[in-house]
Design a protein around this motif. Structure first.
Motif, PDB file in Angstrom:
ATOM      1  N   MET A  69       2.061  35.140 -31.759  1.00 58.57           N
ATOM      2  CA  MET A  69       1.863  35.369 -30.339  1.00 58.57           C
ATOM      3  C   MET A  69       3.226  35.619 -29.701  1.00 58.57           C
ATOM      4  SD  MET A  69       0.286  32.771 -27.466  1.00 58.57           S
ATOM      5  CE  MET A  69      -1.346  32.855 -28.143  1.00 58.57           C
ATOM      6  N   ASP A  70       3.339  36.684 -28.959  1.00 56.87           N
ATOM      7  CA  ASP A  70       4.601  36.964 -28.282  1.00 56.87           C
ATOM      8  C   ASP A  70       4.520  36.472 -26.830  1.00 56.87           C
ATOM      9  OD1 ASP A  70       3.259  38.880 -26.785  1.00 56.87           O
ATOM     10  OD2 ASP A  70       4.093  40.571 -27.882  1.00 56.87           O
ATOM     11  N   VAL A  71       5.662  36.566 -26.147  1.00 57.36           N
ATOM     12  CA  VAL A  71       5.737  36.008 -24.801  1.00 57.36           C
ATOM     13  C   VAL A  71       4.782  36.703 -23.839  1.00 57.36           C
ATOM     14  CG1 VAL A  71       7.678  37.402 -23.970  1.00 57.36           C
ATOM     15  CG2 VAL A  71       7.344  35.088 -23.101  1.00 57.36           C
ATOM     16  N   SER A  72       4.541  37.979 -24.015  1.00 57.95           N
ATOM     17  CA  SER A  72       3.601  38.658 -23.117  1.00 57.95           C
ATOM     18  C   SER A  72       2.182  38.119 -23.317  1.00 57.95           C
ATOM     19  CB  SER A  72       3.646  40.178 -23.306  1.00 57.95           C
ATOM     20  OG  SER A  72       3.275  40.531 -24.613  1.00 57.95           O
ATOM     21  N   ALA A  73       1.832  37.790 -24.551  1.00 53.62           N
ATOM     22  CA  ALA A  73       0.514  37.198 -24.811  1.00 53.62           C
ATOM     23  C   ALA A  73       0.409  35.810 -24.184  1.00 53.62           C
ATOM     24  CB  ALA A  73       0.243  37.143 -26.312  1.00 53.62           C
ATOM     25  N   VAL A  74       1.474  35.030 -24.283  1.00 57.84           N
ATOM     26  CA  VAL A  74       1.489  33.705 -23.659  1.00 57.84           C
ATOM     27  C   VAL A  74       1.327  33.842 -22.151  1.00 57.84           C
ATOM     28  CG1 VAL A  74       2.931  31.686 -23.147  1.00 57.84           C
ATOM     29  CG2 VAL A  74       2.838  32.590 -25.473  1.00 57.84           C
ATOM     30  N   ASN A  75       2.066  34.751 -21.562  1.00 63.38           N
ATOM     31  CA  ASN A  75       2.008  34.944 -20.113  1.00 63.38           C
ATOM     32  C   ASN A  75       0.652  35.459 -19.651  1.00 63.38           C
ATOM     33  OD1 ASN A  75       4.627  34.035 -19.559  1.00 63.38           O
ATOM     34  ND2 ASN A  75       5.499  36.035 -20.042  1.00 63.38           N
ATOM     35  N   ALA A  76      -0.070  36.131 -20.535  1.00 65.80           N
ATOM     36  CA  ALA A  76      -1.382  36.683 -20.184  1.00 65.80           C
ATOM     37  C   ALA A  76      -2.515  35.670 -20.348  1.00 65.80           C
ATOM     38  CB  ALA A  76      -1.664  37.925 -21.037  1.00 65.80           C
ATOM     39  N   LEU A  77      -2.232  34.524 -20.966  1.00 65.06           N
ATOM     40  CA  LEU A  77      -3.294  33.538 -21.180  1.00 65.06           C
ATOM     41  C   LEU A  77      -3.838  33.029 -19.851  1.00 65.06           C
ATOM     42  CD1 LEU A  77      -1.814  31.315 -24.051  1.00 65.06           C
ATOM     43  CD2 LEU A  77      -3.830  32.798 -24.211  1.00 65.06           C
ATOM     44  N   PRO A  78      -5.160  33.037 -19.705  1.00 69.74           N
ATOM     45  CA  PRO A  78      -5.738  32.406 -18.520  1.00 69.74           C
ATOM     46  C   PRO A  78      -5.391  30.908 -18.524  1.00 69.74           C
ATOM     47  CG  PRO A  78      -7.402  33.622 -19.758  1.00 69.74           C
ATOM     48  CD  PRO A  78      -6.163  33.598 -20.595  1.00 69.74           C
ATOM     49  N   TYR A  79      -5.416  30.303 -17.359  1.00 73.16           N
ATOM     50  CA  TYR A  79      -5.056  28.900 -17.195  1.00 73.16           C
ATOM     51  C   TYR A  79      -5.713  27.989 -18.245  1.00 73.16           C
ATOM     52  CZ  TYR A  79      -5.029  24.250 -15.087  1.00 73.16           C
ATOM     53  OH  TYR A  79      -4.894  22.905 -14.878  1.00 73.16           O
ATOM     54  N   GLU A  80      -7.032  28.071 -18.383  1.00 69.06           N
ATOM     55  CA  GLU A  80      -7.758  27.181 -19.292  1.00 69.06           C
ATOM     56  C   GLU A  80      -7.284  27.370 -20.731  1.00 69.06           C
ATOM     57  OE1 GLU A  80      -9.263  29.239 -17.086  1.00 69.06           O
ATOM     58  OE2 GLU A  80      -9.983  27.774 -15.621  1.00 69.06           O
ATOM     59  N   ASP A  81      -7.098  28.614 -21.161  1.00 63.96           N
ATOM     60  CA  ASP A  81      -6.649  28.885 -22.525  1.00 63.96           C
ATOM     61  C   ASP A  81      -5.219  28.397 -22.748  1.00 63.96           C
ATOM     62  OD1 ASP A  81      -9.117  30.032 -22.932  1.00 63.96           O
ATOM     63  OD2 ASP A  81      -8.386  32.096 -22.805  1.00 63.96           O
ATOM     64  N   PHE A  82      -4.377  28.585 -21.756  1.00 62.61           N
ATOM     65  CA  PHE A  82      -2.987  28.125 -21.837  1.00 62.61           C
ATOM     66  C   PHE A  82      -2.949  26.610 -22.035  1.00 62.61           C
ATOM     67  CE2 PHE A  82       1.067  26.745 -20.023  1.00 62.61           C
ATOM     68  CZ  PHE A  82       1.963  27.662 -20.538  1.00 62.61           C
ATOM     69  N   VAL A  83      -3.747  25.895 -21.231  1.00 63.62           N
ATOM     70  CA  VAL A  83      -3.767  24.429 -21.324  1.00 63.62           C
ATOM     71  C   VAL A  83      -4.349  23.982 -22.664  1.00 63.62           C
ATOM     72  CG1 VAL A  83      -4.718  22.312 -20.313  1.00 63.62           C
ATOM     73  CG2 VAL A  83      -3.813  24.109 -18.831  1.00 63.62           C
ATOM     74  N   ILE A  84      -5.375  24.654 -23.140  1.00 60.44           N
ATOM     75  CA  ILE A  84      -5.939  24.295 -24.447  1.00 60.44           C
ATOM     76  C   ILE A  84      -4.922  24.560 -25.553  1.00 60.44           C
ATOM     77  CG2 ILE A  84      -7.662  24.978 -26.180  1.00 60.44           C
ATOM     78  CD1 ILE A  84      -9.594  25.420 -23.750  1.00 60.44           C
ATOM     79  N   PHE A  85      -4.281  25.709 -25.511  1.00 64.58           N
ATOM     80  CA  PHE A  85      -3.354  26.108 -26.576  1.00 64.58           C
ATOM     81  C   PHE A  85      -2.106  25.236 -26.614  1.00 64.58           C
ATOM     82  CE2 PHE A  85      -0.307  29.011 -28.669  1.00 64.58           C
ATOM     83  CZ  PHE A  85      -1.038  29.306 -29.806  1.00 64.58           C
ATOM     84  N   PHE A  86      -1.522  24.966 -25.458  1.00 68.13           N
ATOM     85  CA  PHE A  86      -0.263  24.221 -25.386  1.00 68.13           C
ATOM     86  C   PHE A  86      -0.451  22.777 -24.899  1.00 68.13           C
ATOM     87  CE2 PHE A  86       1.199  28.674 -24.869  1.00 68.13           C
ATOM     88  CZ  PHE A  86       2.051  28.732 -25.951  1.00 68.13           C
ATOM     89  N   GLY A  87      -1.675  22.349 -24.713  1.00 69.81           N
ATOM     90  CA  GLY A  87      -1.964  21.073 -24.071  1.00 69.81           C
ATOM     91  C   GLY A  87      -1.457  19.826 -24.744  1.00 69.81           C
ATOM     92  N   ASN A  88      -1.157  19.877 -26.026  1.00 70.75           N
ATOM     93  CA  ASN A  88      -0.675  18.668 -26.694  1.00 70.75           C
ATOM     94  C   ASN A  88       0.768  18.809 -27.181  1.00 70.75           C
ATOM     95  OD1 ASN A  88      -1.495  15.957 -27.281  1.00 70.75           O
ATOM     96  ND2 ASN A  88      -1.417  16.454 -29.448  1.00 70.75           N
ATOM     97  N   VAL A  89       1.525  19.736 -26.616  1.00 70.52           N
ATOM     98  CA  VAL A  89       2.938  19.823 -27.014  1.00 70.52           C
ATOM     99  C   VAL A  89       3.683  18.580 -26.550  1.00 70.52           C
ATOM    100  CG1 VAL A  89       3.030  22.336 -27.236  1.00 70.52           C
ATOM    101  CG2 VAL A  89       3.645  21.265 -25.042  1.00 70.52           C
ATOM    102  N   VAL A  90       3.210  17.955 -25.477  1.00 70.12           N
ATOM    103  CA  VAL A  90       3.632  16.609 -25.102  1.00 70.12           C
ATOM    104  C   VAL A  90       2.398  15.747 -25.325  1.00 70.12           C
ATOM    105  CG1 VAL A  90       4.485  15.090 -23.277  1.00 70.12           C
ATOM    106  CG2 VAL A  90       5.311  17.451 -23.419  1.00 70.12           C
ATOM    107  N   GLU A  91       2.493  14.807 -26.231  1.00 71.33           N
ATOM    108  CA  GLU A  91       1.347  14.022 -26.718  1.00 71.33           C
ATOM    109  C   GLU A  91       0.432  13.541 -25.600  1.00 71.33           C
ATOM    110  OE1 GLU A  91      -0.812  12.077 -29.907  1.00 71.33           O
ATOM    111  OE2 GLU A  91       0.761  13.587 -29.955  1.00 71.33           O
TER     112      GLU A  91
END
Length: 174
Positions: free
Chosen positions: A1-23
């Protein structure tokens, strides 16, 4: 995944994908989503770090309290997050002999009694011998020192989790 794909993630998907980077703290990821667009993985990591740094001390302790004890009840019962399970296994926390397990449990309890939050260390950057040694040594620190040290370890864990979510060979990676 590149930065443009990350920036394009809808809010819910962003939170699901990165939601546990901080436990167990998807609220942090939810808050930094609004900081898009990110120019790089480092920019996302910086946004998370700045959010954490802006928290009051009680909020920082709350982040620390979301972390499980190393080689503790959650590991034994199989209730760790996938990321924590993999990190603890990689450091040998799932393969302690009885003396090590007893010492770890004793030190975890002593640490929590002293500071009010669990011992946090980036397990992926340590082995069980070093973890036991650091846990023993850090029990002697002052509360403010340990809170700051724990948050520094949270940020190391976050960095490694972010990197693991991104394909290392991807062009224009985060």
């Amino acid at each position: 995944m590149d930065v443009s794909a990350v920036n394009a993630l809808p809010y819910e998907d962003f939170v699901i994908f990165f939601g546990n980077v901080v436990e167990k703290c998807p609220l942090i990821t939810a808050a930094v989503w609004a900081k898009r667009p990110f120019v790089s993985l480092a920019a996302l990591e910086t946004a998370i770090s700045e959010f954490i740094d802006a928290l009051p001390e009680s909020g920082k302790e709350g982040i620390l309290r979301c972390h499980p004890d190393l080689a503790g009840r959650d590991l034994q019962s199989g209730t760790l997050t996938r990321e924590s399970r993999e990190e603890q296994a990689g450091a040998g926390m799932d393969a302690l002999n009885s003396a090590e397990a007893s010492r770890m449990a004793q030190l975890n309890e002593e640490y929590k009694q002293r500071f009010g939050f669990p011992f946090v260390i980036c397990a992926r950057m340590n082995d069980k011998a070093n973890i036991l040694r650091q846990l023993s040594e850090r029990c002697q620190n002052e509360r403010a020192t340990e809170r700051a040290r724990g948050i520094a370890e949270v940020k190391k864990i976050c960095r490694l989790r972010l990197q693991a979510l991104v394909l290392s060979d991807a062009p224009n990676k985060l």
